[in-house]
Design an enzyme around this catalytic site. Structure first.
Site, mmCIF file in Angstrom:
data_model
loop_
_atom_site.group_PDB
_atom_site.id
_atom_site.type_symbol
_atom_site.label_atom_id
_atom_site.label_comp_id
_atom_site.label_asym_id
_atom_site.label_seq_id
_atom_site.Cartn_x
_atom_site.Cartn_y
_atom_site.Cartn_z
ATOM 1 N N SER A 5 0.858 -1.194 0.000
ATOM 2 C CA SER A 5 0.000 0.000 0.000
ATOM 3 C C SER A 5 0.887 1.234 0.000
ATOM 4 O O SER A 5 1.609 1.489 0.969
ATOM 5 C CB SER A 5 -0.889 0.013 1.234
ATOM 6 O OG SER A 5 -1.396 1.323 1.413
ATOM 7 N N HIS A 30 -1.176 -1.299 -4.302
ATOM 8 C CA HIS A 30 -2.444 -0.978 -3.644
ATOM 9 C C HIS A 30 -2.503 0.536 -3.409
ATOM 10 O O HIS A 30 -1.603 1.119 -2.791
ATOM 11 C CB HIS A 30 -2.546 -1.736 -2.319
ATOM 12 C CG HIS A 30 -3.860 -1.586 -1.627
ATOM 13 N ND1 HIS A 30 -4.970 -2.319 -1.969
ATOM 14 C CD2 HIS A 30 -4.241 -0.789 -0.600
ATOM 15 C CE1 HIS A 30 -5.988 -1.987 -1.182
ATOM 16 N NE2 HIS A 30 -5.568 -1.049 -0.342
ATOM 17 N N ASP A 32 -4.727 3.621 -1.901
ATOM 18 C CA ASP A 32 -5.819 3.963 -0.985
ATOM 19 C C ASP A 32 -6.325 5.369 -1.254
ATOM 20 O O ASP A 32 -5.619 6.351 -1.016
ATOM 21 C CB ASP A 32 -5.326 3.861 0.464
ATOM 22 C CG ASP A 32 -5.125 2.417 0.884
ATOM 23 O OD1 ASP A 32 -6.073 1.628 0.762
ATOM 24 O OD2 ASP A 32 -4.003 2.076 1.321
ATOM 25 N N MET A 34 -8.981 8.193 -0.262
ATOM 26 C CA MET A 34 -9.861 8.580 0.860
ATOM 27 C C MET A 34 -10.376 9.996 0.656
ATOM 28 O O MET A 34 -9.644 10.858 0.161
ATOM 29 C CB MET A 34 -9.084 8.505 2.173
ATOM 30 C CG MET A 34 -8.416 7.160 2.406
ATOM 31 S SD MET A 34 -7.723 7.049 4.055
ATOM 32 C CE MET A 34 -6.774 5.524 3.908
ATOM 33 N N HIS A 63 -8.354 1.153 -4.093
ATOM 34 C CA HIS A 63 -9.300 0.932 -2.997
ATOM 35 C C HIS A 63 -9.974 2.267 -2.691
ATOM 36 O O HIS A 63 -9.368 3.147 -2.086
ATOM 37 C CB HIS A 63 -8.495 0.401 -1.794
ATOM 38 C CG HIS A 63 -9.291 0.166 -0.547
ATOM 39 N ND1 HIS A 63 -8.698 -0.124 0.666
ATOM 40 C CD2 HIS A 63 -10.630 0.155 -0.301
ATOM 41 C CE1 HIS A 63 -9.628 -0.280 1.596
ATOM 42 N NE2 HIS A 63 -10.809 -0.116 1.029
ATOM 43 N N MET A 65 -12.154 4.530 -0.712
ATOM 44 C CA MET A 65 -12.840 4.763 0.566
ATOM 45 C C MET A 65 -13.498 6.129 0.446
ATOM 46 O O MET A 65 -13.086 7.107 1.090
ATOM 47 C CB MET A 65 -11.820 4.692 1.709
ATOM 48 C CG MET A 65 -11.395 3.254 2.006
ATOM 49 S SD MET A 65 -9.847 3.144 2.920
ATOM 50 C CE MET A 65 -8.702 3.214 1.550
ATOM 51 N N MET A 134 -11.449 -5.918 5.217
ATOM 52 C CA MET A 134 -10.711 -4.964 6.059
ATOM 53 C C MET A 134 -10.446 -5.595 7.430
ATOM 54 O O MET A 134 -11.379 -6.008 8.112
ATOM 55 C CB MET A 134 -11.517 -3.679 6.264
ATOM 56 C CG MET A 134 -11.670 -2.777 5.053
ATOM 57 S SD MET A 134 -10.132 -2.249 4.267
ATOM 58 C CE MET A 134 -9.254 -1.469 5.623
ATOM 59 N N PHE A 140 -6.525 4.733 7.985
ATOM 60 C CA PHE A 140 -5.118 4.994 8.288
ATOM 61 C C PHE A 140 -4.281 3.721 8.176
ATOM 62 O O PHE A 140 -4.787 2.627 8.444
ATOM 63 C CB PHE A 140 -4.977 5.556 9.712
ATOM 64 C CG PHE A 140 -5.729 6.850 9.892
ATOM 65 C CD1 PHE A 140 -5.143 8.067 9.561
ATOM 66 C CD2 PHE A 140 -7.044 6.835 10.348
ATOM 67 C CE1 PHE A 140 -5.858 9.259 9.698
ATOM 68 C CE2 PHE A 140 -7.764 8.023 10.490
ATOM 69 C CZ PHE A 140 -7.171 9.238 10.160
ATOM 70 N N ASP A 172 -6.644 -6.594 4.075
ATOM 71 C CA ASP A 172 -6.058 -5.257 4.135
ATOM 72 C C ASP A 172 -6.125 -4.698 5.551
ATOM 73 O O ASP A 172 -7.210 -4.490 6.097
ATOM 74 C CB ASP A 172 -6.834 -4.344 3.166
ATOM 75 C CG ASP A 172 -6.257 -2.942 3.065
ATOM 76 O OD1 ASP A 172 -5.180 -2.688 3.612
ATOM 77 O OD2 ASP A 172 -6.913 -2.102 2.404
ATOM 78 N N GLY A 173 -4.931 -4.451 6.113
ATOM 79 C CA GLY A 173 -4.852 -3.770 7.404
ATOM 80 C C GLY A 173 -4.085 -4.568 8.445
ATOM 81 O O GLY A 173 -4.499 -5.666 8.820
HETATM 82 C C1 DX5 Z 1 -6.423 1.536 5.517
HETATM 83 C C2 DX5 Z 1 -5.960 1.142 4.143
HETATM 84 C C3 DX5 Z 1 -4.835 0.188 4.102
HETATM 85 C C4 DX5 Z 1 -3.553 0.640 4.770
HETATM 86 C C5 DX5 Z 1 -2.848 -0.584 5.223
HETATM 87 O O1 DX5 Z 1 -7.620 2.222 5.397
HETATM 88 O O2 DX5 Z 1 -7.021 0.559 3.398
HETATM 89 O O3 DX5 Z 1 -4.566 -0.221 2.757
HETATM 90 O O4 DX5 Z 1 -2.718 1.372 3.921
HETATM 91 O O5 DX5 Z 1 -1.733 -0.196 5.964
HETATM 92 P P1 DX5 Z 1 -1.034 -1.168 7.015
HETATM 93 O O6 DX5 Z 1 -0.551 -2.364 6.248
HETATM 94 O O7 DX5 Z 1 0.091 -0.316 7.531
HETATM 95 O O8 DX5 Z 1 -2.061 -1.523 8.029
HETATM 96 ZN ZN ZN Z 2 -6.528 -0.285 1.376
#
Ligand code: DX5
Ligand code: ZN
Length: 210
Positions: A5, A30, A32, A34, A63, A65, A134, A140, A172-173
């Site tokens: 990510s 990946h 993200d 937001m 992804h 969000m 998730m 974050f 993811d996460g």
């Molecule tokens: C959170 C994201 C993730 C995040 C994962 O909302 O969707 O993709 O970047 O980060 P780590 O691997 O550090 O939890």
């Molecule tokens: Zn993500």
């Protein structure tokens, strides 16, 4: 497969970072996205995705969000998203959006917050190329892996076999060397902090070997 990510990458040097993760064995990138509404954070948008696309050959796993993703899917696909994932909670008509993503030529993914039951997405499974589970509250990087979400991964695998479906399962996460053992039913592992705060090659190899 491993999808680092870039939320945890050095944004001032994205081209270098993308080259480094490709060299280190990453399978996808990946991304993200937001919007400050669906999640309490703002990250990157369409122009950055378009710029990333120009400097990497790795598939872009985007992804979203964001609220009302239907307003933006066309732009994100034109910008080069290979997989485009929406949140089931973010739109009134997920099925219509998923179908539209495929019509526009991308692979369609759906994701769900930890508090959302799997039953919220089971009606759409046959329309999906990817399900993103998730294991942190979206918003974050660097949060702790939520073990209580693992049953969703195994249930998705069971349903896929039972109903002879084809979607990939992505987690993811909080994925790292201590939580990877919980993820063996997933096909794609997203990792932000674990890859970018360590030696990229070693981290990616460790996830794959585990
Ligand atoms: C959170 C994201 C993730 C995040 C994962 O909302 O969707 O993709 O970047 O980060 P780590 O691997 O550090 O939890
Ligand atoms: Zn993500």
């Amino acid at each position: 497969m491993v999808a680092p990510s870039i939320l945890s990458a050095d944004f001032a040097n994205l081209q270098t970072e993308l080259g480094a993760i490709a060299e280190a064995g990453a399978d996808w990138v990946h991304v993200d996205v937001m919007d400050g509404h669906f999640v309490p954070n703002l990250t990157i948008g369409v122009p950055v995705v378009a710029s990333i696309k120009k400097v990497t050959k790795l598939p872009l796993d985007v992804h979203l969000m964001i609220e009302n993703p239907e307003k933006y899917i066309e732009q994100f696909i034109k910008a080069g998203s290979d997989y485009l994932t929406i949140h089931v909670e973010a739109t009134n008509d997920p099925l219509r959006v998923l179908k539209r993503i495929r019509e526009l030529g991308a692979k369609a993914g759906i994701s769900l917050r930890p508090g959302t039951p799997l039953s919220a997405i089971t009606p759409f499974l046959s329309e999906l190329d990817l399900v993103l589970v998730m294991t942190v509250e979206p918003g974050f990087g660097g949060q702790n892996f939520m073990k209580d979400q693992v049953s969703k991964i195994s249930e998705l695998k069971r349903l896929r076999e039972e109903k002879k479906m084809n979607y990939l399962i992505e987690v993811d996460g909080g994925v790292n060397e201590s939580t990877i053992g919980e993820c063996h039913d997933a096909d794609v592992l997203v990792a932000g902090n674990y890859v970018f705060k360590n030696d990229y090659t070693k981290a990616i190899r460790k996830l794959k070997e585990s």
